[in-house]
Design an enzyme around this catalytic site. Structure first.
Site, PDB file in Angstrom:
ATOM      1  CB  THR A  60      -0.980   0.015   1.190  1.00  0.00           C
ATOM      2  OG1 THR A  60      -1.738   1.217   1.163  1.00  0.00           O
ATOM      3  CG2 THR A  60      -0.278  -0.111   2.517  1.00  0.00           C
ATOM      4  CD  GLU A  61      -0.764   5.621  -3.310  1.00  0.00           C
ATOM      5  OE1 GLU A  61      -0.753   6.862  -3.326  1.00  0.00           O
ATOM      6  OE2 GLU A  61      -1.160   4.926  -4.263  1.00  0.00           O
ATOM      7  CG  ASN A  62      -0.826   4.028   3.492  1.00  0.00           C
ATOM      8  OD1 ASN A  62      -0.897   3.054   2.752  1.00  0.00           O
ATOM      9  ND2 ASN A  62      -1.457   4.062   4.651  1.00  0.00           N
ATOM     10  CB  SER A 102       5.738   3.674  -0.232  1.00  0.00           C
ATOM     11  OG  SER A 102       4.642   3.036  -0.845  1.00  0.00           O
TER      12      SER A 102
END
Length: 227
Positions: A60-62, A102
């Protein structure tokens, strides 16, 4: 009733797929052990349909690797969210890192696959998923452009038609583009499509509609996928 017709399966004895069914079909096609990002919205539901022994690692990009299914009830941790701000679980071995790291994973070609939603996809695989051009809409491309060009494969999960019956799989996109020629497969409620390097759109499977009817409703040249 399901009919195998010239290489594709037509499930004409039922209606279109529901949202969970769409996610389940796509989840079944993710290669074992793949590193996968699930985009905001409907794509996040794919996490709920991955087999525990699939070996798929969700990003997940966070800033998380090893994301599990959605969290409910007592499993909800307000500090553990996906990029869409929904509570998720973590799997054994999960790790956390800076937002910049990320995006380095996303941009550096380290993701095998990304699942994104879309407003439109063209026959050439162009993706439009961040803005419809409506005057009151708030443009927010976010990390979609990085994922679209950084992941090795892009699967789109969307309904095939708008509420007014307009197709989202089109000859050319009319909405602002996210990325060019990036989409490999499209999973919809009535059919699954594959886009080839030769700009061919192949139909892999249908639900609640026949291949011939699908062809009549889309202004895109469709061919049958040969399994």
């Amino acid at each position: 009733m399901s009919v195998v017709s010239a290489g594709i399966v037509e499930h004409t004895g039922r209606g279109p797929l529901g949202r969970d069914e769409m996610a389940r079909v796509l989840a079944g096609d993710i290669p074992r052990g793949a590193y996968v990002n699930l985009g905001i919205g409907q794509p996040t539901t794919v996490a709920d349909h991955l087999s525990p022994d699939s070996g798929v690692i969700l990003h997940t990009e966070n800033g998380m690797l090893g994301m599990g299914p959605a969290a409910t009830g007592d499993a909800i941790d307000p500090d553990l969210m996906n990029a869409g701000k929904f509570p998720v679980t973590e799997l054994p071995g999960a790790s956390y890192f800076h937002h910049a790291d990320s995006f380095a994973m996303m941009r550096g070609g380290h993701l095998d696959l990304c699942v994104l939603g879309a407003y439109q996809v063209s026959a050439a695989g162009d993706l439009a998923n961040w803005h419809t051009g409506e005057p009151d809409a708030i443009p927010a491309v976010g990390g979609a452009m990085d994922l679209a060009v950084g992941a090795r494969q892009i699967f789109v999960l969307m309904s095939l038609f708008t509420r007014t019956g307009r197709p989202k799989l089109v000859r050319e996109c009319t909405y602002p583009l996210t990325a060019l020629r990036c989409v490999n497969r499209i999973y919809t409620d009535v059919a699954t499509f594959e886009i080839t390097d030769g700009d061919q759109v192949l139909v892999r499977e249908t639900w609640g509609i026949s291949f011939s009817e699908l062809r009549s409703r889309l202004d895109v040249r469709l061919e049958r996928y040969v399994h």
